[in-house]
Design a protein around this motif. Sequence first.
Motif, mmCIF file in Angstrom:
data_model
loop_
_atom_site.group_PDB
_atom_site.id
_atom_site.type_symbol
_atom_site.label_atom_id
_atom_site.label_comp_id
_atom_site.label_asym_id
_atom_site.label_seq_id
_atom_site.Cartn_x
_atom_site.Cartn_y
_atom_site.Cartn_z
ATOM 1 N N ALA A 165 -8.028 -3.874 10.579
ATOM 2 C CA ALA A 165 -8.740 -3.705 9.206
ATOM 3 C C ALA A 165 -7.598 -2.552 8.850
ATOM 4 O O ALA A 165 -7.100 -1.665 9.623
ATOM 5 C CB ALA A 165 -9.912 -3.049 9.512
ATOM 6 N N GLY A 166 -7.413 -2.684 7.416
ATOM 7 C CA GLY A 166 -6.632 -1.583 6.893
ATOM 8 C C GLY A 166 -7.426 -0.907 5.706
ATOM 9 O O GLY A 166 -8.524 -1.738 5.140
ATOM 10 N N THR B 163 -1.351 -2.606 5.655
ATOM 11 C CA THR B 163 -1.282 -1.481 4.531
ATOM 12 C C THR B 163 0.106 -1.866 3.852
ATOM 13 O O THR B 163 0.381 -2.929 4.060
ATOM 14 C CB THR B 163 -1.242 -0.121 5.560
ATOM 15 O OG1 THR B 163 -0.255 -0.354 6.326
ATOM 16 C CG2 THR B 163 -2.828 0.280 6.204
ATOM 17 N N SER B 164 0.424 -0.783 3.184
ATOM 18 C CA SER B 164 1.583 -1.267 2.512
ATOM 19 C C SER B 164 3.164 -1.425 2.943
ATOM 20 O O SER B 164 3.648 -2.255 2.576
ATOM 21 C CB SER B 164 1.977 0.087 1.512
ATOM 22 O OG SER B 164 0.968 0.346 0.483
ATOM 23 N N PHE B 165 3.269 -0.738 4.102
ATOM 24 C CA PHE B 165 4.570 -0.911 4.719
ATOM 25 C C PHE B 165 4.776 -1.220 6.015
ATOM 26 O O PHE B 165 5.539 -2.202 6.566
ATOM 27 C CB PHE B 165 5.413 0.552 4.636
ATOM 28 C CG PHE B 165 5.513 0.901 2.963
ATOM 29 C CD1 PHE B 165 6.337 0.126 2.136
ATOM 30 C CD2 PHE B 165 4.708 2.024 2.637
ATOM 31 C CE1 PHE B 165 6.538 0.424 0.928
ATOM 32 C CE2 PHE B 165 4.753 2.243 0.973
ATOM 33 C CZ PHE B 165 5.524 1.663 0.278
ATOM 34 N N LYS B 166 3.997 -0.544 7.011
ATOM 35 C CA LYS B 166 4.057 -0.736 8.323
ATOM 36 C C LYS B 166 3.526 -2.015 8.662
ATOM 37 O O LYS B 166 2.458 -2.499 8.247
ATOM 38 C CB LYS B 166 3.453 0.446 9.221
ATOM 39 C CG LYS B 166 3.913 1.807 8.979
ATOM 40 C CD LYS B 166 3.249 2.785 9.982
ATOM 41 C CE LYS B 166 3.726 4.164 9.748
ATOM 42 N NZ LYS B 166 2.985 4.958 10.578
ATOM 43 N N GLU C 267 -1.232 5.224 10.808
ATOM 44 C CA GLU C 267 -1.577 5.637 9.332
ATOM 45 C C GLU C 267 -0.031 5.198 8.529
ATOM 46 O O GLU C 267 0.888 4.926 9.221
ATOM 47 C CB GLU C 267 -1.312 7.207 8.978
ATOM 48 C CG GLU C 267 -2.722 7.683 9.862
ATOM 49 C CD GLU C 267 -2.771 9.384 9.635
ATOM 50 O OE1 GLU C 267 -3.838 9.662 9.123
ATOM 51 O OE2 GLU C 267 -1.773 9.958 10.086
ATOM 52 N N ASP C 268 -0.206 5.170 6.970
ATOM 53 C CA ASP C 268 0.750 4.545 6.477
ATOM 54 C C ASP C 268 0.906 5.133 5.122
ATOM 55 O O ASP C 268 -0.165 5.798 4.699
ATOM 56 C CB ASP C 268 0.873 3.143 6.473
ATOM 57 C CG ASP C 268 2.178 2.355 5.853
ATOM 58 O OD1 ASP C 268 3.091 2.884 5.719
ATOM 59 O OD2 ASP C 268 1.949 1.000 5.527
ATOM 60 N N LYS C 269 1.701 5.236 4.293
ATOM 61 C CA LYS C 269 1.816 5.729 2.979
ATOM 62 C C LYS C 269 1.256 4.228 2.064
ATOM 63 O O LYS C 269 1.239 3.313 2.280
ATOM 64 C CB LYS C 269 3.185 6.157 2.475
ATOM 65 C CG LYS C 269 3.655 7.252 3.187
ATOM 66 C CD LYS C 269 4.941 7.676 2.626
ATOM 67 C CE LYS C 269 5.576 8.891 3.656
ATOM 68 N NZ LYS C 269 4.531 10.002 3.520
ATOM 69 N N ASN D 238 -0.242 10.727 4.780
ATOM 70 C CA ASN D 238 -0.370 9.184 4.580
ATOM 71 C C ASN D 238 -1.853 8.885 4.354
ATOM 72 O O ASN D 238 -2.752 9.729 4.962
ATOM 73 C CB ASN D 238 -0.274 8.785 5.900
ATOM 74 C CG ASN D 238 1.193 8.791 6.589
ATOM 75 O OD1 ASN D 238 2.054 8.467 5.658
ATOM 76 N ND2 ASN D 238 1.545 8.856 7.650
ATOM 77 N N THR D 239 -1.864 8.028 3.074
ATOM 78 C CA THR D 239 -3.404 7.800 2.746
ATOM 79 C C THR D 239 -3.890 6.555 3.052
ATOM 80 O O THR D 239 -5.023 6.014 2.854
ATOM 81 C CB THR D 239 -3.128 8.017 1.227
ATOM 82 O OG1 THR D 239 -2.201 7.088 0.498
ATOM 83 C CG2 THR D 239 -3.220 9.174 0.802
ATOM 84 N N PHE D 240 -3.295 5.775 3.676
ATOM 85 C CA PHE D 240 -3.604 4.326 4.413
ATOM 86 C C PHE D 240 -3.787 4.453 5.837
ATOM 87 O O PHE D 240 -3.104 5.250 6.404
ATOM 88 C CB PHE D 240 -2.690 3.264 3.999
ATOM 89 C CG PHE D 240 -3.084 2.904 2.643
ATOM 90 C CD1 PHE D 240 -4.010 3.311 1.795
ATOM 91 C CD2 PHE D 240 -2.004 1.632 2.082
ATOM 92 C CE1 PHE D 240 -3.953 2.702 0.475
ATOM 93 C CE2 PHE D 240 -2.307 1.128 0.927
ATOM 94 C CZ PHE D 240 -3.324 1.684 -0.007
ATOM 95 N N ILE D 241 -4.794 3.754 6.313
ATOM 96 C CA ILE D 241 -5.182 3.672 7.865
ATOM 97 C C ILE D 241 -5.319 2.363 8.319
ATOM 98 O O ILE D 241 -5.766 1.500 7.681
ATOM 99 C CB ILE D 241 -6.458 4.651 7.969
ATOM 100 C CG1 ILE D 241 -6.142 6.045 7.764
ATOM 101 C CG2 ILE D 241 -6.910 4.424 9.462
ATOM 102 C CD1 ILE D 241 -7.407 6.929 7.899
ATOM 103 N N ALA D 242 -4.991 1.971 9.735
ATOM 104 C CA ALA D 242 -5.109 0.729 10.065
ATOM 105 C C ALA D 242 -5.786 0.916 11.441
ATOM 106 O O ALA D 242 -5.370 1.621 12.180
ATOM 107 C CB ALA D 242 -3.984 -0.053 10.440
ATOM 108 N N THR D 243 -6.788 0.245 11.809
ATOM 109 C CA THR D 243 -7.385 0.031 13.044
ATOM 110 C C THR D 243 -7.439 -1.178 13.634
ATOM 111 O O THR D 243 -7.672 -2.228 12.847
ATOM 112 C CB THR D 243 -8.784 0.794 12.970
ATOM 113 O OG1 THR D 243 -9.598 -0.117 12.007
ATOM 114 C CG2 THR D 243 -8.873 2.101 12.652
ATOM 115 N N LYS D 244 -7.361 -1.132 14.996
ATOM 116 C CA LYS D 244 -7.731 -2.359 15.786
ATOM 117 C C LYS D 244 -9.044 -2.331 16.663
ATOM 118 O O LYS D 244 -9.226 -1.211 17.300
ATOM 119 C CB LYS D 244 -6.585 -2.684 16.874
ATOM 120 C CG LYS D 244 -7.043 -3.916 17.878
ATOM 121 C CD LYS D 244 -5.868 -4.009 18.920
ATOM 122 C CE LYS D 244 -6.512 -5.110 19.844
ATOM 123 N NZ LYS D 244 -5.495 -5.364 21.029
#
Length: 257
Positions: free
Chosen positions: A159-160, A43-46, A234-236, A247-253
């Motif tokens: 995945a993001g 995602t963008s930042f994390k 989650e991330d911005k 937060n409009t971005f999500i990441a999953t393992k």
Amino acid sequence: MDFIDYNRKVWDIEVENNNVWTQPVSEEDIRNAKKGEWDIVLTSFKTVPKEWFPLPLDNKKVLCLASGGGQQGPIMAALGAEVTVFDNSPKQLSQDILVAEREGLTIHTELGDMRDLSRFDDETFDLIIHPVSNCFVDNVLPVWKEAYRVLKKNGVLLAGFSNSIEYIFDLKSMNNGELVVKHKIPYSDIKDLSEDEFKELITDQNEPACFGHSLEDQIQGQIKAGFVIAGFYEDKSGDSPLDEYINTFIATKAIKL
């Protein structure tokens, strides 16, 4: 319209415009990675937690899916992984080639549609890295199904993707700083904008055609494909007026058991 061809051309232009997702990693980034000091983003930042990776990565087969731009792929290659970068944009892939040639890395590149990985055999990869990008295809379910197929048993999918709440708002108003609810999810720039709106807001601005997918398709879609979700954050987005509120971005393992 053929949105795959259209988005290919737009992302080629984004490379020329130095979009943040097209900027390759530096020589210092590669030097640090070779010393064991590295991070990547979905995602963008994390940055992705190290415990999400099947470490060590040496000799692991990694697919960077819809992940051109010279970012994740070169870092994985510097860590000793056997890397394939798969992307819809030739110029995005050229960024990975640029870093590989500059740093003496081995990276294989493949041009194609993320929904179709038929060129790869079943159970080929140990790890798939798929940063925010499936908003550029109309259906994410084939992406998850194909990712599951080409992963080895116990393989990992990182995945993001976006929380499509952003797509419920009128795009023109949102570009002007106003949040006006107009659309339903799932959303499509092609189907939900008028011909004039699409021309004004998308093609005239060289913007990619986007699709807002339900969270059910994004998360339950992975589970239905056979994955077990083992991590979430989650991330911005960094460029959304909603960043102030959610937060409009999500990441999953996800793991293929």
